[in-house]
Design a protein around this motif. Structure first.
Motif, PDB file in Angstrom:
ATOM      1  N   SER A  46       6.631  59.005 -14.309  1.00  0.00           N
ATOM      2  CA  SER A  46       7.280  58.885 -15.621  1.00  0.00           C
ATOM      3  C   SER A  46       8.085  60.125 -16.021  1.00  0.00           C
ATOM      4  CB  SER A  46       6.244  58.590 -16.703  1.00  0.00           C
ATOM      5  OG  SER A  46       5.427  59.711 -16.932  1.00  0.00           O
ATOM      6  N   MET A  47       8.184  61.093 -15.142  1.00  0.00           N
ATOM      7  CA  MET A  47       8.844  62.353 -15.507  1.00  0.00           C
ATOM      8  C   MET A  47      10.321  62.160 -15.851  1.00  0.00           C
ATOM      9  SD  MET A  47       8.367  65.454 -16.280  1.00  0.00           S
ATOM     10  CE  MET A  47       6.712  65.770 -15.712  1.00  0.00           C
ATOM     11  N   TYR A  48      11.032  61.323 -15.122  1.00  0.00           N
ATOM     12  CA  TYR A  48      12.456  61.091 -15.409  1.00  0.00           C
ATOM     13  C   TYR A  48      12.633  60.627 -16.857  1.00  0.00           C
ATOM     14  CZ  TYR A  48      16.943  58.717 -15.570  1.00  0.00           C
ATOM     15  OH  TYR A  48      18.197  58.292 -15.949  1.00  0.00           O
ATOM     16  N   ARG A  49      11.891  59.606 -17.248  1.00  0.00           N
ATOM     17  CA  ARG A  49      12.006  59.059 -18.606  1.00  0.00           C
ATOM     18  C   ARG A  49      11.531  60.069 -19.650  1.00  0.00           C
ATOM     19  NH1 ARG A  49       8.720  56.155 -22.030  1.00  0.00           N
ATOM     20  NH2 ARG A  49       7.086  56.166 -20.459  1.00  0.00           N
ATOM     21  N   THR A  50      10.455  60.762 -19.355  1.00  0.00           N
ATOM     22  CA  THR A  50       9.927  61.753 -20.295  1.00  0.00           C
ATOM     23  C   THR A  50      10.952  62.846 -20.572  1.00  0.00           C
ATOM     24  OG1 THR A  50       7.674  61.307 -19.562  1.00  0.00           O
ATOM     25  CG2 THR A  50       8.063  63.393 -20.696  1.00  0.00           C
ATOM     26  N   LEU A  51      11.607  63.337 -19.535  1.00  0.00           N
ATOM     27  CA  LEU A  51      12.626  64.381 -19.729  1.00  0.00           C
ATOM     28  C   LEU A  51      13.848  63.845 -20.466  1.00  0.00           C
ATOM     29  CD1 LEU A  51      12.438  66.342 -16.376  1.00  0.00           C
ATOM     30  CD2 LEU A  51      11.605  67.051 -18.627  1.00  0.00           C
ATOM     31  N   ARG A  52      14.227  62.608 -20.213  1.00  0.00           N
ATOM     32  CA  ARG A  52      15.339  62.000 -20.970  1.00  0.00           C
ATOM     33  C   ARG A  52      15.019  61.949 -22.459  1.00  0.00           C
ATOM     34  NH1 ARG A  52      18.651  56.938 -19.304  1.00  0.00           N
ATOM     35  NH2 ARG A  52      18.347  56.809 -21.525  1.00  0.00           N
ATOM     36  N   ILE A  53      13.821  61.494 -22.770  1.00  0.00           N
ATOM     37  CA  ILE A  53      13.402  61.418 -24.175  1.00  0.00           C
ATOM     38  C   ILE A  53      13.330  62.818 -24.777  1.00  0.00           C
ATOM     39  CG2 ILE A  53      11.506  60.782 -25.720  1.00  0.00           C
ATOM     40  CD1 ILE A  53      10.925  58.438 -23.763  1.00  0.00           C
ATOM     41  N   ALA A  54      12.784  63.759 -24.032  1.00  0.00           N
ATOM     42  CA  ALA A  54      12.669  65.140 -24.526  1.00  0.00           C
ATOM     43  C   ALA A  54      14.044  65.705 -24.859  1.00  0.00           C
ATOM     44  CB  ALA A  54      11.958  66.013 -23.498  1.00  0.00           C
ATOM     45  N   ARG A  55      14.997  65.527 -23.975  1.00  0.00           N
ATOM     46  CA  ARG A  55      16.348  66.057 -24.230  1.00  0.00           C
ATOM     47  C   ARG A  55      16.978  65.382 -25.439  1.00  0.00           C
ATOM     48  NH1 ARG A  55      16.525  66.037 -18.283  1.00  0.00           N
ATOM     49  NH2 ARG A  55      16.079  68.192 -17.702  1.00  0.00           N
ATOM     50  N   ASN A  56      16.747  64.090 -25.601  1.00  0.00           N
ATOM     51  CA  ASN A  56      17.285  63.379 -26.766  1.00  0.00           C
ATOM     52  C   ASN A  56      16.593  63.788 -28.067  1.00  0.00           C
ATOM     53  OD1 ASN A  56      19.274  61.928 -25.463  1.00  0.00           O
ATOM     54  ND2 ASN A  56      17.923  60.235 -24.974  1.00  0.00           N
TER      55      ASN A  56
END
Length: 93
Positions: A46-56
């Motif tokens: 889930s790291m890809y999605r987690t980092l996307r959400i974090a950046r947003n």
């Protein structure tokens, strides 16, 4: 993290959230606002999605710290994660 010489007072354990968004928001509040650099611990799948959400959500310098997944769970989890990424893409993060 402790085994890698990260001081215990630098580690925040957020356990009340039910979603990744809530987790990031509550962790930020626990940390006392914005931080220049943070490490985000999440499962490897889930790291890809987690980092996307974090950046947003304003985490500019978020460093991934992935945790391994039990091999026999990986196929199920990765399908689940792909569906979640598609949902986020079409309905917003």
């Amino acid at each position: 993290l402790l085994e890698h010489d990260i001081a215990g007072n630098r580690i925040l354990w957020e356990i009340r959230s039910e979603t990744t968004k809530e987790n990031l928001d509550l962790a930020r509040a626990m940390a006392g606002g914005d931080r220049q650099s943070v490490g985000i611990v999440s499962s490897d799948y889930s790291m890809y999605r987690t980092l996307r959400i974090a950046r947003n959500r304003g985490y500019i310098h978020a460093e991934p710290i992935p945790t391994p997944t039990t091999p026999w769970l990986y196929p199920h989890r990765i399908v689940q994660e792909i569906l979640q990424v598609l949902y986020d893409k079409f309905f917003g993060i």
